[in-house]
Design a protein around this motif. Structure first.
Motif, PDB file in Angstrom:
ATOM      1  N   ARG A  30       0.826  -1.218   0.000  1.00 16.29           N
ATOM      2  CA  ARG A  30       0.000   0.000   0.000  1.00 16.29           C
ATOM      3  C   ARG A  30       0.859   1.267   0.000  1.00 16.29           C
ATOM      4  NH1 ARG A  30      -5.254  -1.275   3.792  1.00 16.29           N
ATOM      5  NH2 ARG A  30      -5.895  -3.127   2.628  1.00 16.29           N
ATOM      6  N   ILE A  31       1.954   1.239   0.753  1.00 14.10           N
ATOM      7  CA  ILE A  31       2.864   2.390   0.769  1.00 14.10           C
ATOM      8  C   ILE A  31       3.451   2.623  -0.622  1.00 14.10           C
ATOM      9  CG2 ILE A  31       5.107   3.209   1.628  1.00 14.10           C
ATOM     10  CD1 ILE A  31       4.352   1.798   4.314  1.00 14.10           C
ATOM     11  N   LEU A  32       3.879   1.555  -1.281  1.00 16.33           N
ATOM     12  CA  LEU A  32       4.445   1.674  -2.627  1.00 16.33           C
ATOM     13  C   LEU A  32       3.406   2.200  -3.612  1.00 16.33           C
ATOM     14  CD1 LEU A  32       6.550  -1.605  -2.791  1.00 16.33           C
ATOM     15  CD2 LEU A  32       7.423   0.736  -2.638  1.00 16.33           C
ATOM     16  N   GLU A  33       2.183   1.681  -3.542  1.00 13.74           N
ATOM     17  CA  GLU A  33       1.125   2.139  -4.438  1.00 13.74           C
ATOM     18  C   GLU A  33       0.836   3.618  -4.233  1.00 13.74           C
ATOM     19  OE1 GLU A  33      -2.089  -0.550  -3.577  1.00 13.74           O
ATOM     20  OE2 GLU A  33      -1.326  -2.074  -4.962  1.00 13.74           O
ATOM     21  N   LYS A  34       0.789   4.063  -2.980  1.00 13.17           N
ATOM     22  CA  LYS A  34       0.530   5.468  -2.674  1.00 13.17           C
ATOM     23  C   LYS A  34       1.652   6.346  -3.219  1.00 13.17           C
ATOM     24  CE  LYS A  34      -1.125   9.079  -0.278  1.00 13.17           C
ATOM     25  NZ  LYS A  34      -0.835  10.212  -1.108  1.00 13.17           N
ATOM     26  N   ARG A  35       2.895   5.957  -2.985  1.00 13.15           N
ATOM     27  CA  ARG A  35       4.037   6.744  -3.459  1.00 13.15           C
ATOM     28  C   ARG A  35       4.040   6.818  -4.985  1.00 13.15           C
ATOM     29  NH1 ARG A  35       8.937   8.702  -1.427  1.00 13.15           N
ATOM     30  NH2 ARG A  35       7.642   8.855   0.429  1.00 13.15           N
ATOM     31  N   LEU A  36       3.769   5.692  -5.655  1.00 14.14           N
ATOM     32  CA  LEU A  36       3.742   5.703  -7.114  1.00 14.14           C
ATOM     33  C   LEU A  36       2.605   6.569  -7.641  1.00 14.14           C
ATOM     34  CD1 LEU A  36       4.636   2.003  -7.864  1.00 14.14           C
ATOM     35  CD2 LEU A  36       5.958   4.029  -8.500  1.00 14.14           C
ATOM     36  N   ASN A  37       1.459   6.529  -6.990  1.00 14.70           N
ATOM     37  CA  ASN A  37       0.339   7.374  -7.381  1.00 14.70           C
ATOM     38  C   ASN A  37       0.730   8.852  -7.247  1.00 14.70           C
ATOM     39  OD1 ASN A  37      -2.461   7.824  -8.149  1.00 14.70           O
ATOM     40  ND2 ASN A  37      -2.711   8.545  -6.055  1.00 14.70           N
ATOM     41  N   ASP A  38       1.370   9.206  -6.136  1.00 20.18           N
ATOM     42  CA  ASP A  38       1.830  10.581  -5.937  1.00 20.18           C
ATOM     43  C   ASP A  38       2.811  11.001  -7.036  1.00 20.18           C
ATOM     44  OD1 ASP A  38       0.293  10.633  -3.646  1.00 20.18           O
ATOM     45  OD2 ASP A  38       1.989  10.468  -2.270  1.00 20.18           O
ATOM     46  N   LEU A  39       3.728  10.100  -7.390  1.00 20.49           N
ATOM     47  CA  LEU A  39       4.704  10.406  -8.438  1.00 20.49           C
ATOM     48  C   LEU A  39       4.031  10.581  -9.797  1.00 20.49           C
ATOM     49  CD1 LEU A  39       7.609   8.014  -7.432  1.00 20.49           C
ATOM     50  CD2 LEU A  39       7.641  10.517  -7.386  1.00 20.49           C
ATOM     51  N   GLU A  40       3.021   9.765 -10.087  1.00 12.88           N
ATOM     52  CA  GLU A  40       2.301   9.895 -11.352  1.00 12.88           C
ATOM     53  C   GLU A  40       1.578  11.239 -11.427  1.00 12.88           C
ATOM     54  OE1 GLU A  40      -0.105   6.382 -11.295  1.00 12.88           O
ATOM     55  OE2 GLU A  40       1.500   5.123 -12.115  1.00 12.88           O
ATOM     56  N   ILE A  41       0.982  11.664 -10.325  1.00 12.57           N
ATOM     57  CA  ILE A  41       0.312  12.967 -10.284  1.00 12.57           C
ATOM     58  C   ILE A  41       1.335  14.076 -10.520  1.00 12.57           C
ATOM     59  CG2 ILE A  41      -0.843  14.610  -8.747  1.00 12.57           C
ATOM     60  CD1 ILE A  41      -2.255  12.124  -7.484  1.00 12.57           C
ATOM     61  N   MET A  42       2.471  13.974  -9.852  1.00 12.46           N
ATOM     62  CA  MET A  42       3.524  14.976 -10.010  1.00 12.46           C
ATOM     63  C   MET A  42       4.043  14.990 -11.450  1.00 12.46           C
ATOM     64  SD  MET A  42       6.985  15.566  -7.794  1.00 12.46           S
ATOM     65  CE  MET A  42       7.694  14.013  -8.295  1.00 12.46           C
ATOM     66  N   ASP A  43       4.240  13.817 -12.037  1.00 10.48           N
ATOM     67  CA  ASP A  43       4.718  13.740 -13.419  1.00 10.48           C
ATOM     68  C   ASP A  43       3.743  14.410 -14.379  1.00 10.48           C
ATOM     69  OD1 ASP A  43       7.039  12.406 -12.732  1.00 10.48           O
ATOM     70  OD2 ASP A  43       6.254  10.411 -13.238  1.00 10.48           O
ATOM     71  N   ARG A  44       2.431  14.192 -14.164  1.00  9.60           N
ATOM     72  CA  ARG A  44       1.442  14.829 -15.026  1.00  9.60           C
ATOM     73  C   ARG A  44       1.486  16.346 -14.875  1.00  9.60           C
ATOM     74  NH1 ARG A  44      -1.741  10.420 -13.440  1.00  9.60           N
ATOM     75  NH2 ARG A  44      -2.920  11.661 -11.940  1.00  9.60           N
ATOM     76  N   ALA A  45       1.615  16.814 -13.639  1.00  8.09           N
ATOM     77  CA  ALA A  45       1.662  18.266 -13.401  1.00  8.09           C
ATOM     78  C   ALA A  45       2.914  18.871 -14.020  1.00  8.09           C
ATOM     79  CB  ALA A  45       1.620  18.550 -11.903  1.00  8.09           C
ATOM     80  N   VAL A  46       4.047  18.214 -13.865  1.00 10.81           N
ATOM     81  CA  VAL A  46       5.316  18.728 -14.383  1.00 10.81           C
ATOM     82  C   VAL A  46       5.332  18.717 -15.911  1.00 10.81           C
ATOM     83  CG1 VAL A  46       7.790  18.232 -14.526  1.00 10.81           C
ATOM     84  CG2 VAL A  46       6.634  18.170 -12.326  1.00 10.81           C
ATOM     85  N   SER A  47       4.690  17.734 -16.505  1.00 12.10           N
ATOM     86  CA  SER A  47       4.707  17.646 -17.967  1.00 12.10           C
ATOM     87  C   SER A  47       4.003  18.832 -18.612  1.00 12.10           C
ATOM     88  CB  SER A  47       4.065  16.340 -18.430  1.00 12.10           C
ATOM     89  OG  SER A  47       2.665  16.374 -18.233  1.00 12.10           O
ATOM     90  N   LYS A  48       3.112  19.500 -17.870  1.00 10.82           N
ATOM     91  CA  LYS A  48       2.387  20.659 -18.387  1.00 10.82           C
ATOM     92  C   LYS A  48       3.082  21.975 -18.037  1.00 10.82           C
ATOM     93  CE  LYS A  48      -1.921  18.144 -17.899  1.00 10.82           C
ATOM     94  NZ  LYS A  48      -3.169  18.024 -17.159  1.00 10.82           N
ATOM     95  N   SER A  49       4.125  21.903 -17.233  1.00 10.39           N
ATOM     96  CA  SER A  49       4.806  23.105 -16.762  1.00 10.39           C
ATOM     97  C   SER A  49       5.680  23.704 -17.847  1.00 10.39           C
ATOM     98  CB  SER A  49       5.676  22.764 -15.548  1.00 10.39           C
ATOM     99  OG  SER A  49       6.442  23.873 -15.173  1.00 10.39           O
ATOM    100  N   ARG A  50       5.772  25.043 -17.831  1.00 12.12           N
ATOM    101  CA  ARG A  50       6.651  25.737 -18.771  1.00 12.12           C
ATOM    102  C   ARG A  50       7.921  26.216 -18.076  1.00 12.12           C
ATOM    103  NH1 ARG A  50       2.349  29.690 -21.411  1.00 12.12           N
ATOM    104  NH2 ARG A  50       2.011  29.995 -19.212  1.00 12.12           N
ATOM    105  N   PHE A  51       8.084  25.869 -16.800  1.00 16.79           N
ATOM    106  CA  PHE A  51       9.281  26.263 -16.068  1.00 16.79           C
ATOM    107  C   PHE A  51      10.469  25.425 -16.520  1.00 16.79           C
ATOM    108  CE2 PHE A  51       6.192  27.522 -12.690  1.00 16.79           C
ATOM    109  CZ  PHE A  51       6.518  28.867 -12.657  1.00 16.79           C
ATOM    110  N   SER A  52      11.631  26.070 -16.567  1.00 16.80           N
ATOM    111  CA  SER A  52      12.858  25.331 -16.839  1.00 16.80           C
ATOM    112  C   SER A  52      13.375  24.770 -15.514  1.00 16.80           C
ATOM    113  CB  SER A  52      13.919  26.253 -17.453  1.00 16.80           C
ATOM    114  OG  SER A  52      14.373  27.180 -16.478  1.00 16.80           O
ATOM    115  N   GLU A  53      14.348  23.889 -15.598  1.00 12.83           N
ATOM    116  CA  GLU A  53      14.940  23.336 -14.381  1.00 12.83           C
ATOM    117  C   GLU A  53      15.584  24.449 -13.548  1.00 12.83           C
ATOM    118  OE1 GLU A  53      18.123  19.890 -13.095  1.00 12.83           O
ATOM    119  OE2 GLU A  53      17.056  19.709 -14.992  1.00 12.83           O
TER     120      GLU A  53
END
Length: 74
Positions: A30-53
């Protein structure tokens, strides 16, 4: 289902064994599933970002400075 081997310290193993009524593999799953879900949400948000590193690093530094000031560290 695939099995994963996990290395833990002797002390942690002793503590886990003292609570054998708990299905530790389910807890970890359950901990792994939660962490992966959080990472997927973050990846989706970052993919739409126009900020540079560099922009992100600058914002991060500003946040750290603000937190340090608020807590009297800086």
């Amino acid at each position: 289902m695939v099995n994963i081997t996990l290395a833990v310290s002797d002390e942690l193993h002793r503590k886990l064994k003292s609570h054998s009524e708990i299905r530790w593999s389910e807890v970890i799953r359950r901990i792994l599933e939660k962490r992966l879900n959080d990472l997927e949400i973050m990846d989706r948000a970052v993919s739409k970002s126009r900020f540079s590193e560099k922009d992100v690093e600058l914002i991060g530094e500003k946040i750290k400075e603000g937190i340090a000031r608020r807590h009297g560290i800086k």
